[in-house]
Design an enzyme around this catalytic site. Structure first.
Site, PDB file in Angstrom:
ATOM      1  N   SER A 116       8.775   5.560  16.420  1.00  0.00           N
ATOM      2  CA  SER A 116       7.477   5.081  16.920  1.00  0.00           C
ATOM      3  C   SER A 116       7.685   4.617  18.356  1.00  0.00           C
ATOM      4  CB  SER A 116       6.978   3.925  16.053  1.00  0.00           C
ATOM      5  OG  SER A 116       6.627   4.408  14.788  1.00  0.00           O
ATOM      6  N   LEU A 117       7.527   5.539  19.282  1.00  0.00           N
ATOM      7  CA  LEU A 117       7.844   5.239  20.676  1.00  0.00           C
ATOM      8  C   LEU A 117       6.681   4.501  21.366  1.00  0.00           C
ATOM      9  CD1 LEU A 117      10.170   5.718  22.698  1.00  0.00           C
ATOM     10  CD2 LEU A 117       8.932   7.731  23.483  1.00  0.00           C
ATOM     11  N   HIS A 118       5.536   5.112  21.366  1.00  0.00           N
ATOM     12  CA  HIS A 118       4.265   4.516  21.823  1.00  0.00           C
ATOM     13  C   HIS A 118       4.162   4.155  23.307  1.00  0.00           C
ATOM     14  CE1 HIS A 118       3.774   4.515  17.606  1.00  0.00           C
ATOM     15  NE2 HIS A 118       3.970   3.251  17.326  1.00  0.00           N
ATOM     16  N   ASN A 176      -6.098   3.284  15.602  1.00  0.00           N
ATOM     17  CA  ASN A 176      -7.144   3.052  14.612  1.00  0.00           C
ATOM     18  C   ASN A 176      -7.583   1.584  14.730  1.00  0.00           C
ATOM     19  OD1 ASN A 176      -8.817   3.674  12.520  1.00  0.00           O
ATOM     20  ND2 ASN A 176      -7.210   3.811  10.979  1.00  0.00           N
ATOM     21  N   GLY A 207       5.834  -2.221   6.607  1.00  0.00           N
ATOM     22  CA  GLY A 207       7.214  -2.660   6.772  1.00  0.00           C
ATOM     23  C   GLY A 207       8.042  -1.760   7.661  1.00  0.00           C
ATOM     24  N   GLU A 208       9.203  -2.283   8.066  1.00  0.00           N
ATOM     25  CA  GLU A 208      10.132  -1.530   8.912  1.00  0.00           C
ATOM     26  C   GLU A 208      11.296  -1.082   8.018  1.00  0.00           C
ATOM     27  OE1 GLU A 208      10.663  -0.144  11.993  1.00  0.00           O
ATOM     28  OE2 GLU A 208      12.568   0.327  11.053  1.00  0.00           O
ATOM     29  N   CYS A 259       4.312  -5.841  15.707  1.00  0.00           N
ATOM     30  CA  CYS A 259       3.656  -5.019  16.728  1.00  0.00           C
ATOM     31  C   CYS A 259       2.223  -5.499  16.968  1.00  0.00           C
ATOM     32  CB  CYS A 259       3.649  -3.556  16.313  1.00  0.00           C
ATOM     33  SG  CYS A 259       5.317  -2.915  16.108  1.00  0.00           S
ATOM     34  N   CYS A 265       3.111   8.515   1.507  1.00  0.00           N
ATOM     35  CA  CYS A 265       3.495   7.538   2.521  1.00  0.00           C
ATOM     36  C   CYS A 265       3.809   6.233   1.789  1.00  0.00           C
ATOM     37  CB  CYS A 265       2.315   7.382   3.479  1.00  0.00           C
ATOM     38  SG  CYS A 265       2.554   6.123   4.712  1.00  0.00           S
ATOM     39  N   CYS A 269      -0.749  -3.592  15.121  1.00  0.00           N
ATOM     40  CA  CYS A 269      -0.584  -3.255  13.703  1.00  0.00           C
ATOM     41  C   CYS A 269      -1.074  -4.373  12.793  1.00  0.00           C
ATOM     42  CB  CYS A 269       0.890  -2.954  13.431  1.00  0.00           C
ATOM     43  SG  CYS A 269       1.237  -2.699  11.682  1.00  0.00           S
ATOM     44  N   CYS A 328      -1.770   1.605   8.497  1.00  0.00           N
ATOM     45  CA  CYS A 328      -1.061   0.759   7.552  1.00  0.00           C
ATOM     46  C   CYS A 328      -1.550  -0.677   7.603  1.00  0.00           C
ATOM     47  CB  CYS A 328       0.443   0.848   7.785  1.00  0.00           C
ATOM     48  SG  CYS A 328       1.010   0.136   9.314  1.00  0.00           S
ATOM     49  N   GLU A 378       0.814  -1.218   0.000  1.00  0.00           N
ATOM     50  CA  GLU A 378       0.000   0.000   0.000  1.00  0.00           C
ATOM     51  C   GLU A 378       0.848   1.268   0.000  1.00  0.00           C
ATOM     52  OE1 GLU A 378      -3.152  -1.934   3.167  1.00  0.00           O
ATOM     53  OE2 GLU A 378      -2.287   0.024   3.545  1.00  0.00           O
ATOM     54  N   CYS A 418       5.954  -7.413   7.590  1.00  0.00           N
ATOM     55  CA  CYS A 418       6.921  -6.834   8.523  1.00  0.00           C
ATOM     56  C   CYS A 418       7.314  -7.891   9.549  1.00  0.00           C
ATOM     57  CB  CYS A 418       6.289  -5.630   9.230  1.00  0.00           C
ATOM     58  SG  CYS A 418       7.436  -4.752  10.302  1.00  0.00           S
TER      59      CYS A 418
HETATM   60  N1  SAH Z   1       7.532   0.257  10.722  1.00  0.00           N
HETATM   61  C1  SAH Z   1       7.638   1.660  10.877  1.00  0.00           C
HETATM   62  C2  SAH Z   1       6.917   2.439   9.794  1.00  0.00           C
HETATM   63  C3  SAH Z   1       5.602   1.903   9.342  1.00  0.00           C
HETATM   64  S1  SAH Z   1       4.300   1.888  10.535  1.00  0.00           S
HETATM   65  C4  SAH Z   1       7.181   2.098  12.244  1.00  0.00           C
HETATM   66  O1  SAH Z   1       6.627   1.275  12.966  1.00  0.00           O
HETATM   67  O2  SAH Z   1       7.424   3.250  12.578  1.00  0.00           O
HETATM   68  C5  SAH Z   1       3.811   3.592  10.472  1.00  0.00           C
HETATM   69  C6  SAH Z   1       3.063   4.076  11.686  1.00  0.00           C
HETATM   70  O3  SAH Z   1       1.730   3.516  11.720  1.00  0.00           O
HETATM   71  C7  SAH Z   1       3.731   3.713  12.990  1.00  0.00           C
HETATM   72  O4  SAH Z   1       3.914   4.834  13.817  1.00  0.00           O
HETATM   73  C8  SAH Z   1       2.743   2.744  13.580  1.00  0.00           C
HETATM   74  O5  SAH Z   1       2.837   2.731  14.954  1.00  0.00           O
HETATM   75  C9  SAH Z   1       1.418   3.256  13.058  1.00  0.00           C
HETATM   76  N2  SAH Z   1       0.322   2.281  13.194  1.00  0.00           N
HETATM   77  C10 SAH Z   1       0.361   0.939  13.033  1.00  0.00           C
HETATM   78  N3  SAH Z   1      -0.844   0.379  13.313  1.00  0.00           N
HETATM   79  C11 SAH Z   1      -1.660   1.390  13.651  1.00  0.00           C
HETATM   80  C12 SAH Z   1      -3.038   1.473  14.047  1.00  0.00           C
HETATM   81  N4  SAH Z   1      -3.806   0.394  14.140  1.00  0.00           N
HETATM   82  N5  SAH Z   1      -3.549   2.702  14.337  1.00  0.00           N
HETATM   83  C13 SAH Z   1      -2.781   3.821  14.235  1.00  0.00           C
HETATM   84  N6  SAH Z   1      -1.486   3.810  13.850  1.00  0.00           N
HETATM   85  C14 SAH Z   1      -0.928   2.613  13.569  1.00  0.00           C
HETATM   86 FE1  SF4 Z   2       6.067  -3.261  11.404  1.00  0.00          FE
HETATM   87 FE2  SF4 Z   2       5.692  -0.636  11.886  1.00  0.00          FE
HETATM   88 FE3  SF4 Z   2       3.594  -2.356  11.831  1.00  0.00          FE
HETATM   89 FE4  SF4 Z   2       5.322  -2.461  13.841  1.00  0.00          FE
HETATM   90  S1  SF4 Z   2       3.979  -0.731  13.320  1.00  0.00           S
HETATM   91  S2  SF4 Z   2       4.534  -4.233  12.702  1.00  0.00           S
HETATM   92  S3  SF4 Z   2       7.237  -1.982  12.817  1.00  0.00           S
HETATM   93  S4  SF4 Z   2       4.915  -1.827  10.124  1.00  0.00           S
END
Ligand code: SAH
Ligand code: SF4
Length: 356
Positions: A225-227, A301, A170-171, A124, A113, A127, A344, A87, A120
């Site tokens: 992406s600290l979270h 989301n 992806g990362e 996470c 984006c 995700c 994503c 995507e 990936c």
């Molecule tokens: N892998 C990298 C870049 C792709 S993910 C990373 O993790 O930073 C891009 C962003 O989308 C990240 O900040 C991730 O935390 C966020 N993301 C993933 N799943 C999500 C969700 N369900 N709701 C909101 N943001 C999300």
């Molecule tokens: Fe991979 Fe980023 Fe999704 Fe984590 S948030 S699984 S690093 S794409």
């Protein structure tokens, strides 16, 4: 399968063909004229057009599906040459601009984006991309092609500058070589001419790879992406945190070469009842002390089957206000394209469900 010409930097292409100055012309055809047939490159000699067609393909992907949101965000699902899907998202923001007579004309500001892998490895918990596991890295050409295809599909003039965020599937730092090459191809003045300072790499925090990216001195920005502010919760959300914990990430960020006028972005995904409390906000302030940081709060989301919930607006704003009151820059990411499965992996997942 033939390699795609988008896999080549201009230097590589000038070494591969003779005379080498033709590489510049080819770049202009591909990236400024959006031509995807070597035969149409009519300032190249016939023999060179023939050689190029024998050796290279041009576009390594095609549009499979497109969703347009009410706010103008467009989400694409692309099919790669091996049938795998990825995507990309085109975001438009209104930006004030003036014409030559000093009149205010509104102009869209574009951000693309892009994805860097099919799936990936990081896994996470929140995700959707993670759910499908890891399939493979994208090549440089497959990363570059996403932006080219979006520009072409939306008739965006070649000279219009745009921003790139590596925040799709992806990362990025797990595919560092191809990422670095794509950054170079994007920034080529004879190509898309997207300066490296307009490109932001978002990472889940592979600290050793942050150092490697830093050592390349490309001039790109990073977003972390600290979270979470403590390792227990962060390891629940991002399993790889056990190997690359919060302290190691913060140290890597401190070493990263950053343009003195810029800030490092910390993304903080807010999940109801998990990390949206005052104590977390307080700890975040302490953690980022001394770093030129900017925090971007993201609403989780939700998708079907997730145990996590979207926080309410009130706790989001309270969190933001606390950070601002304690000297941090903080924005709330507006949920662009929320009506089109914006986070994503969500469009791809929907497609899988429809196919199944
Ligand atoms: N892998 C990298 C870049 C792709 S993910 C990373 O993790 O930073 C891009 C962003 O989308 C990240 O900040 C991730 O935390 C966020 N993301 C993933 N799943 C999500 C969700 N369900 N709701 C909101 N943001 C999300
Ligand atoms: Fe991979 Fe980023 Fe999704 Fe984590 S948030 S699984 S690093 S794409």
């Amino acid at each position: 399968m033939k390699p795609t010409i988008l896999d080549c930097t201009k230097e590589e292409l000038s070494r591969a063909i003779t005379p080498s100055f033709r590489a510049k012309q080819i770049f202009k055809w591909v990236y400024a004229q959006y031509v995807d047939d070597f035969n149409a490159m009519n300032n190249l000699p016939q023999s060179l057009r023939h050689t190029l067609s024998e050796r290279y393909a041009i576009m390594p992907l095609r549009i499979l599906k497109k969703e347009i949101s009410r706010d103008g965000t467009i989400k694409y699902l692309f099919a790669l040459r091996d049938g795998k899907t990825i995507e990309s998202v085109l975001l438009r923001m209104k930006a004030a601009q003036y014409d030559s007579d000093g009149q205010l004309v509104h102009h869209a500001k574009y951000t693309v984006c892009v994805s860097t892998q099919v799936g990936c490895k990081v896994g996470c918990a929140f995700c959707l991309t993670a759910k499908g596991g890891f399939t493979r890295d994208l090549s440089c050409g497959e990363i570059v092609a996403q932006v080219l295809a979006l520009k072409k599909d939306n008739n965006i003039a070649a000279e219009r500058r745009l921003n790139i965020v590596y925040m799709g599937m992806g990362e990025p730092l797990d595919n560092l070589q191809n990422l670095a090459k794509a950054i170079t191809v994007f920034s080529d003045e004879d190509g898309l001419a997207i300066a490296t300072k307009r490109q932001t790499v978002s990472t889940s925090g592979l600290s050793s790879q942050i150092d490697r990216l830093g050592a390349m001195n490309l001039g790109v920005h990073i977003a972390i992406s600290l979270h979470a502010v403590d390792d227990t919760l962060r390891s629940e959300l991002i399993p790889m945190n056990k190997a690359h914990n919060i302290a190691s990430i913060i140290e890597a960020v401190r070493r990263f070469p950053i343009d003195t006028r810029k800030r490092v972005m910390f993304e903080y995904l807010m999940i109801k009842g998990k990390n949206d409390d005052r104590r977390s906000a307080k700890k975040l302030v302490t953690l980022l002390h001394g770093i030129k940081a900017k925090v971007n709060l993201i609403y989780f989301n939700p998708y079907e089957g997730t145990p996590y919930e979207r926080p309410d607006k009130h706790s989001m704003v309270a969190f933001q206000e606390y950070l601002i009151a304690h000297g941090l820059l903080c924005t709330i990411r507006d949920s662009k394209g929320i009506d089109i499965s914006a986070a994503c992996g969500q469009l791809k997942e929907k497609e899988n469900q429809e196919i199944a």
